[in-house]
Design an enzyme around this catalytic site. Sequence first.
Site, PDB file in Angstrom:
ATOM      1  N   SER A  52      18.029 -14.975  41.875  1.00  0.00           N
ATOM      2  CA  SER A  52      17.480 -13.626  41.755  1.00  0.00           C
ATOM      3  C   SER A  52      18.322 -12.606  42.521  1.00  0.00           C
ATOM      4  O   SER A  52      19.027 -12.940  43.478  1.00  0.00           O
ATOM      5  CB  SER A  52      16.044 -13.594  42.279  1.00  0.00           C
ATOM      6  OG  SER A  52      15.251 -14.514  41.568  1.00  0.00           O
TER       7      SER A  52
HETATM    8  N1  SAM Z   1      14.378 -19.372  43.658  1.00  0.00           N
HETATM    9  C1  SAM Z   1      15.605 -19.580  42.955  1.00  0.00           C
HETATM   10  C2  SAM Z   1      16.817 -19.242  43.755  1.00  0.00           C
HETATM   11  O1  SAM Z   1      16.683 -18.785  44.903  1.00  0.00           O
HETATM   12  O2  SAM Z   1      17.914 -19.472  43.253  1.00  0.00           O
HETATM   13  C3  SAM Z   1      15.658 -18.866  41.627  1.00  0.00           C
HETATM   14  C4  SAM Z   1      14.867 -19.535  40.647  1.00  0.00           C
HETATM   15  S1  SAM Z   1      15.219 -19.304  38.951  1.00  0.00           S
HETATM   16  C5  SAM Z   1      14.916 -17.586  38.724  1.00  0.00           C
HETATM   17  C6  SAM Z   1      13.752 -20.122  38.335  1.00  0.00           C
HETATM   18  C7  SAM Z   1      13.748 -21.615  38.533  1.00  0.00           C
HETATM   19  O3  SAM Z   1      12.455 -22.099  38.235  1.00  0.00           O
HETATM   20  C8  SAM Z   1      14.707 -22.343  37.612  1.00  0.00           C
HETATM   21  O4  SAM Z   1      15.589 -23.115  38.368  1.00  0.00           O
HETATM   22  C9  SAM Z   1      13.791 -23.207  36.746  1.00  0.00           C
HETATM   23  O5  SAM Z   1      14.353 -24.433  36.384  1.00  0.00           O
HETATM   24  C10 SAM Z   1      12.611 -23.379  37.677  1.00  0.00           C
HETATM   25  N2  SAM Z   1      11.341 -23.755  37.027  1.00  0.00           N
HETATM   26  C11 SAM Z   1      10.800 -23.284  35.884  1.00  0.00           C
HETATM   27  N3  SAM Z   1       9.610 -23.873  35.648  1.00  0.00           N
HETATM   28  C12 SAM Z   1       9.392 -24.732  36.699  1.00  0.00           C
HETATM   29  C13 SAM Z   1       8.339 -25.624  37.039  1.00  0.00           C
HETATM   30  N4  SAM Z   1       7.242 -25.777  36.283  1.00  0.00           N
HETATM   31  N5  SAM Z   1       8.472 -26.351  38.174  1.00  0.00           N
HETATM   32  C14 SAM Z   1       9.558 -26.227  38.960  1.00  0.00           C
HETATM   33  N6  SAM Z   1      10.579 -25.407  38.681  1.00  0.00           N
HETATM   34  C15 SAM Z   1      10.498 -24.659  37.563  1.00  0.00           C
END
Ligand code: SAM
Length: 204
Positions: A52
Amino acid sequence: MVHEQIVARGVSDQRTLEAMATVPRHLFVDDAMRARAYGDYPLPIAAGQTISQPYIVASMTEALQLKGSERVLEIGTGSGYQAAVLSRLCEQVYTIERINTLLASARKVFDALRYFNIVAKLDDGTMGWPENAPYDAIIVTAGGPEIPQPLIDQLADPGRLIIPVGDQQIQELQLLTKSEGEVRVEVLSSVRFVDLIGQHGWSG
Ligand code: SAM
């Protein structure tokens, strides 16, 4: 990054600003992106996901009002950057990611930085992590159609939960607070996150 992008837009919590100034964001992006790591935008990471924008990380972090003794759950480890920032501000971070390659590289960076108060697991984070509940704060860094009930159930009282909720194009950043048995939801801003995929999210 901290002054021009974050303080300038109104984030004022000193501890959040110090954590954002301390955590080396360039270690959480691919080599090819290093020169752009501190830019005012999200960046692509592996598996079609994103790290993000710094301001969004800071404002979501500030909204949790961490003082230092909390146990925090993050859904969506991604690059690991948000978890790393949280780890400078609370006692223990639990973070869940559904894509193994992302989890593995985030864990490597946590180890390299000796951020030992982060534990990460591969799972569907919409189910929470009941074994370690309740959490003083929960942060979801992917956008879902609703606030997953298991996360509300696993939030301590008092507790704060922040999550983007909406459709797959645009979401509201919602802050849920639990206090003396009551749950309140407040809308903070409009955001655009990648999909929260899982039993209480979008189908993958
Ligand atoms: N917090 C992260 C960072 O600092 O880089 C950014 C996260 S990215 C915008 C969203 C993440 O959520 C992705 O890596 C995706 O694979 C994960 N995601 C989506 N659905 C999920 C779930 N049900 N459980 C765990 N992770 C999930």
